[in-house]
Each structure stands twice: as C-alpha cells, then as structure tokens.
Design a protein around this motif. Structure first.
Motif, mmCIF file in Angstrom:
data_model
loop_
_atom_site.group_PDB
_atom_site.id
_atom_site.type_symbol
_atom_site.label_atom_id
_atom_site.label_comp_id
_atom_site.label_asym_id
_atom_site.label_seq_id
_atom_site.Cartn_x
_atom_site.Cartn_y
_atom_site.Cartn_z
ATOM 1 N N THR A 204 59.629 35.629 47.648
ATOM 2 C CA THR A 204 60.243 35.159 46.405
ATOM 3 C C THR A 204 59.232 34.466 45.515
ATOM 4 N N GLY A 205 58.409 33.595 46.105
ATOM 5 C CA GLY A 205 57.398 32.894 45.317
ATOM 6 C C GLY A 205 56.393 33.841 44.693
ATOM 7 N N VAL A 206 55.945 34.854 45.443
ATOM 8 C CA VAL A 206 54.976 35.820 44.911
ATOM 9 C C VAL A 206 55.581 36.627 43.771
ATOM 10 N N VAL A 207 56.824 37.069 43.930
ATOM 11 C CA VAL A 207 57.469 37.860 42.874
ATOM 12 C C VAL A 207 57.706 37.009 41.628
ATOM 13 N N VAL A 208 58.092 35.737 41.809
ATOM 14 C CA VAL A 208 58.277 34.838 40.669
ATOM 15 C C VAL A 208 56.952 34.637 39.937
ATOM 16 N N LEU A 250 61.805 29.056 26.825
ATOM 17 C CA LEU A 250 62.635 28.940 25.623
ATOM 18 C C LEU A 250 61.937 28.117 24.548
ATOM 19 N N ILE A 251 61.301 27.020 24.942
ATOM 20 C CA ILE A 251 60.684 26.121 23.967
ATOM 21 C C ILE A 251 59.321 26.624 23.513
ATOM 22 N N PHE A 252 58.505 27.097 24.463
ATOM 23 C CA PHE A 252 57.118 27.381 24.143
ATOM 24 C C PHE A 252 56.811 28.862 23.925
ATOM 25 N N ASN A 253 57.649 29.759 24.463
ATOM 26 C CA ASN A 253 57.388 31.195 24.301
ATOM 27 C C ASN A 253 58.325 31.846 23.298
ATOM 28 N N GLY A 254 59.607 31.505 23.359
ATOM 29 C CA GLY A 254 60.575 32.101 22.453
ATOM 30 C C GLY A 254 61.866 32.443 23.168
ATOM 31 N N SER A 255 62.898 32.710 22.373
ATOM 32 C CA SER A 255 64.228 32.988 22.938
ATOM 33 C C SER A 255 64.226 34.267 23.761
ATOM 34 N N TRP A 256 63.574 35.322 23.229
ATOM 35 C CA TRP A 256 63.570 36.596 23.939
ATOM 36 C C TRP A 256 62.883 36.461 25.302
ATOM 37 N N GLU A 257 61.735 35.767 25.347
ATOM 38 C CA GLU A 257 61.016 35.587 26.596
ATOM 39 C C GLU A 257 61.835 34.787 27.602
ATOM 40 N N SER A 258 62.556 33.781 27.102
ATOM 41 C CA SER A 258 63.376 32.980 28.024
ATOM 42 C C SER A 258 64.506 33.807 28.624
ATOM 43 N N VAL A 259 65.077 34.705 27.826
ATOM 44 C CA VAL A 259 66.133 35.589 28.340
ATOM 45 C C VAL A 259 65.566 36.511 29.408
ATOM 46 N N VAL A 260 64.374 37.062 29.154
ATOM 47 C CA VAL A 260 63.746 37.951 30.133
ATOM 48 C C VAL A 260 63.444 37.193 31.430
ATOM 49 N N VAL A 261 62.943 35.965 31.307
ATOM 50 C CA VAL A 261 62.655 35.161 32.499
ATOM 51 C C VAL A 261 63.940 34.872 33.276
ATOM 52 N N VAL A 263 66.756 36.621 33.266
ATOM 53 C CA VAL A 263 67.214 37.875 33.879
ATOM 54 C C VAL A 263 66.335 38.229 35.074
ATOM 55 N N GLY A 264 65.022 37.977 34.943
ATOM 56 C CA GLY A 264 64.121 38.245 36.061
ATOM 57 C C GLY A 264 64.465 37.417 37.282
ATOM 58 N N LEU A 266 67.374 36.206 37.961
ATOM 59 C CA LEU A 266 68.652 36.719 38.457
ATOM 60 C C LEU A 266 68.452 37.965 39.310
ATOM 61 N N LEU A 267 67.593 38.884 38.840
ATOM 62 C CA LEU A 267 67.329 40.103 39.606
ATOM 63 C C LEU A 267 66.629 39.789 40.922
ATOM 64 N N ILE A 268 65.685 38.844 40.887
ATOM 65 C CA ILE A 268 64.995 38.455 42.123
ATOM 66 C C ILE A 268 65.993 37.903 43.131
ATOM 67 N N ASN A 269 66.911 37.061 42.659
ATOM 68 C CA ASN A 269 67.915 36.488 43.559
ATOM 69 C C ASN A 269 68.851 37.568 44.104
ATOM 70 N N LEU A 270 69.229 38.525 43.245
ATOM 71 C CA LEU A 270 70.129 39.588 43.691
ATOM 72 C C LEU A 270 69.458 40.501 44.707
ATOM 73 N N VAL A 271 68.217 40.923 44.405
ATOM 74 C CA VAL A 271 67.542 41.892 45.274
ATOM 75 C C VAL A 271 67.097 41.241 46.577
ATOM 76 N N ILE A 272 66.392 40.111 46.468
ATOM 77 C CA ILE A 272 65.861 39.470 47.673
ATOM 78 C C ILE A 272 66.934 38.667 48.403
ATOM 79 N N GLY A 273 67.692 37.852 47.646
ATOM 80 C CA GLY A 273 68.668 36.975 48.285
ATOM 81 C C GLY A 273 69.912 37.674 48.793
#
Length: 349
Positions: A204-208, A250-261, A263-264, A266-273
C-alpha cells in the motif's frame, strides 16, 4: 443460592478486570513498549528460524536481521526528519496560495448562503501553527531513536529466549498438551496476520508513493510512510491516511489533482484492502466486523496508538485464551464471526 453465587462470581471477575485495566493504563509507559517488542519478535522469529535452516547460527541470524532493521530505521528517520524540516520551511511560501483558495471558498459559500468566517478559517490554516506542529514532530523523531534502540534490545533478548520458552511453559502449565496447543495456535494466527499485514501495508505504501509521485504531489514519501503505518489500523486507518495528501493537493496543486488523488486512494483501498487482502488472508481470523471495530476503540483507549495498531492481534489472543478457559467459550463465540470451523470462505479483518 447457586444463582446468587454465580452473580457474586461475575461481579468479582468484573471488579478484577477493572483493576487490571486500570493498572495497564497506569503503567502504559512500560506495558506498551513491551507489547510492541513482543509482536515485533513474533514477526521476526520466523525469519530467524529460516536463516537457521539455511545454516546460520541463531546469534548471527538475530544480529543480521537486527542490523538490517537498525540501518533501515536510521535511514528512514533521517529522511523523514529532513522532509519534515523542508515541509516546515515551505509552509510560509504558500500563505498567498491559501489566502486565494480561502477567498474562492468564501465566495462559493456565499452563493449558497452558507456562513463562512474568513478570519477563523485563516486562523486554522495559519502556517505558524503547522510549523510548530512539524517542529514537535521533528523533535519526537529525534527522541524516537533512543526508544527504538531500547525496543530492539528487548526484541533481541526475546528472540534469544524463544527456543527456551516451550520447555519452561510445559513445566508451568497444569495441562501442558492443551496449553501448548493454544499458545501455538495464538502464535501461528498472530504471526501469520502480522506478516501478511506488513506485506500488504508495504505494498500500500509503495503504491501510494507511486500515485503521489506521478501526480507531482510534494512529500510523497512522507505520505506513503503514513499510509504504510496507518494501514495496520482496521477500518479507518486508510481513510485517515488519505486526508493530508488530498488536502495538500487541493490547496497546492488544484481541485482536479485533489480529486484524482482521492480517487486513487479509493481505488488502492478497494483493490488492495477489499480484493487482495481477503485473498491473501484466506478465511481470516474468525473475528466479526463489529468486534474488530470495537476492539479498535477499546485497545486504543487502553494502550493508545500502539493499541490501535495491534487491536486485531490482541483481540485474537484474547479470543483464543477465552476458548481455553471454563465458561469462556460463550464469550469467544461472541467475538467470532459466527461461521462454522469448516467454512473456508474468504474473510478479512
């Protein structure tokens, strides 16, 4: 009369439990490192035995493993301390970015008639408060080195004592056969859980880290270490680990990047967890989901953060101990997932 005796016995047992729990909380500074060292020794003992089968003496096997852990810990703590210092130095640079983001948030809230205090929000986002927090974390990391040294020394002595322990226990236990079988069951269950959970947390840490690095989120290593550590906490650990990097994006990269992070994560938790972990764990450890969550609260209250990290293996030990005591089978059944012993369906805690 018999009913009165049973009620009196139950009250006495509850009183004894209260005294024991109060003593554990009062002596948490001593109990917590010992418990943590015990579980670390449980994880490392199979590796020591593997090196012994290869041909290394136990002394060299323990020294090799502990040396690798010390080297990795020093490198990790040094890297994290440098990263936290860098994080503290960069916080004031983002004050204008935070002001602009809060102003946009205030305007958005005003459109929907939602009250928003700009001054209070800016006080919460004050870089000075964050800098003070980071400074305390850096000082705690520096002080953690001595604590890790004492912890590893305790682990070393436990690993040297491990081959002698079965003989001692056989002499102490009133029913050596049943007692040793229960102890071996607890060791096997806890060792298997901790080894697999460590492997899953590392993955999990490596994928994050890979996700945050690809997204250009700063301090990716820091957040990946946080994801690795909090993944030991069942149910809520992965959620807590996702909050800081999502806010930072959200603060330093942008709204779109925060959404992608988000979702990422969430997917990591779904697939691995929810997919890999149940498959690797097999049938699981026989604990119900409710018991896992309640044990998280109870052990966290009793032992703090270490209790939350080790809530599942501690509950496993309690469950197996209850199964071996007269009258404890019913309580053990309440802790279980209610499935028959032969049910092989995957189940993860």
């Amino acid at each position: 009369m018999a009913h009165h005796d049973r009620a009196l016995k139950a009250v006495v047992m509850l009183g004894m439990l209260v005294i024991i729990f109060a003593g554990i909380r009062a002596g948490a500074d001593i109990v917590v490192p010992f418990i943590l060292a015990l579980f670390v020794a449980v994880i490392l003992n199979p590796l020591v035995m593997l090196l012994q089968r290869i041909g290394l003496p136990r002394l060299l096997a323990v020294a090799l493993i502990i040396g690798i852990i010390v080297l990795a810990s020093v490198l990790l703590l040094t890297t994290l301390a440098a990263m936290l210092n860098d994080f503290a130095r960069t916080l004031p640079q983002y004050r204008l970015v935070m002001l602009a983001w809060l102003e946009e948030t205030r305007q958005l809230m005003a459109r929907f008639g939602v009250p928003f205090s700009f001054g209070e929000a800016m006080a919460l986002a004050d870089p000075n408060a964050a800098i003070n927090l980071v400074s305390r974390l850096v000082s705690q990391l520096s002080g953690a080195i001595s604590g890790i040294f004492l912890l590893l020394m305790t682990v070393v002595f436990m690993l040297f004592e491990a081959p002698l322990l079965p003989g001692k226990l056989r002499r102490i236990l009133s029913r050596p056969g049943d007692g040793m079988a229960a102890i071996q069951q607890a060791l096997d269950s806890v060792s298997r859980y901790l080894i697999l959970k460590t492997a899953i947390s590392l993955l999990t840490g490596v994928v994050v880290w890979l996700l945050l690095w690809l997204m250009g989120v700063r301090f990716a290593l820091l957040w990946s270490v946080l994801a690795f550590a909090l993944n030991y906490i069942p149910n809520i650990g992965s959620v807590i680990a996702a909050v800081p990097p999502v806010i930072q994006a959200l603060i330093f990269n942008g709204s779109w990047e925060s959404v992608v992070v988000a979702v990422g994560y969430l997917l990591i938790n779904l697939v691995i967890g929810n997919m890999l972990e149940p498959r690797w764990m097999g049938r699981g450890l026989g604990l119900s989901t409710l018991v896992v969550f309640l044990s998280l609260i109870f052990w966290g209250w009793l032992l703090g953060l270490v209790g939350m990290l080790l809530s599942v293996p501690l509950t496993i030990v309690v469950k197996i101990a209850l199964e071996q005591t007269p009258g404890g089978e019913r309580l053990a059944l309440l802790l279980s997932d209610g499935r028959p012993p032969g049910d092989g369906r995957p189940h993860s805690v």
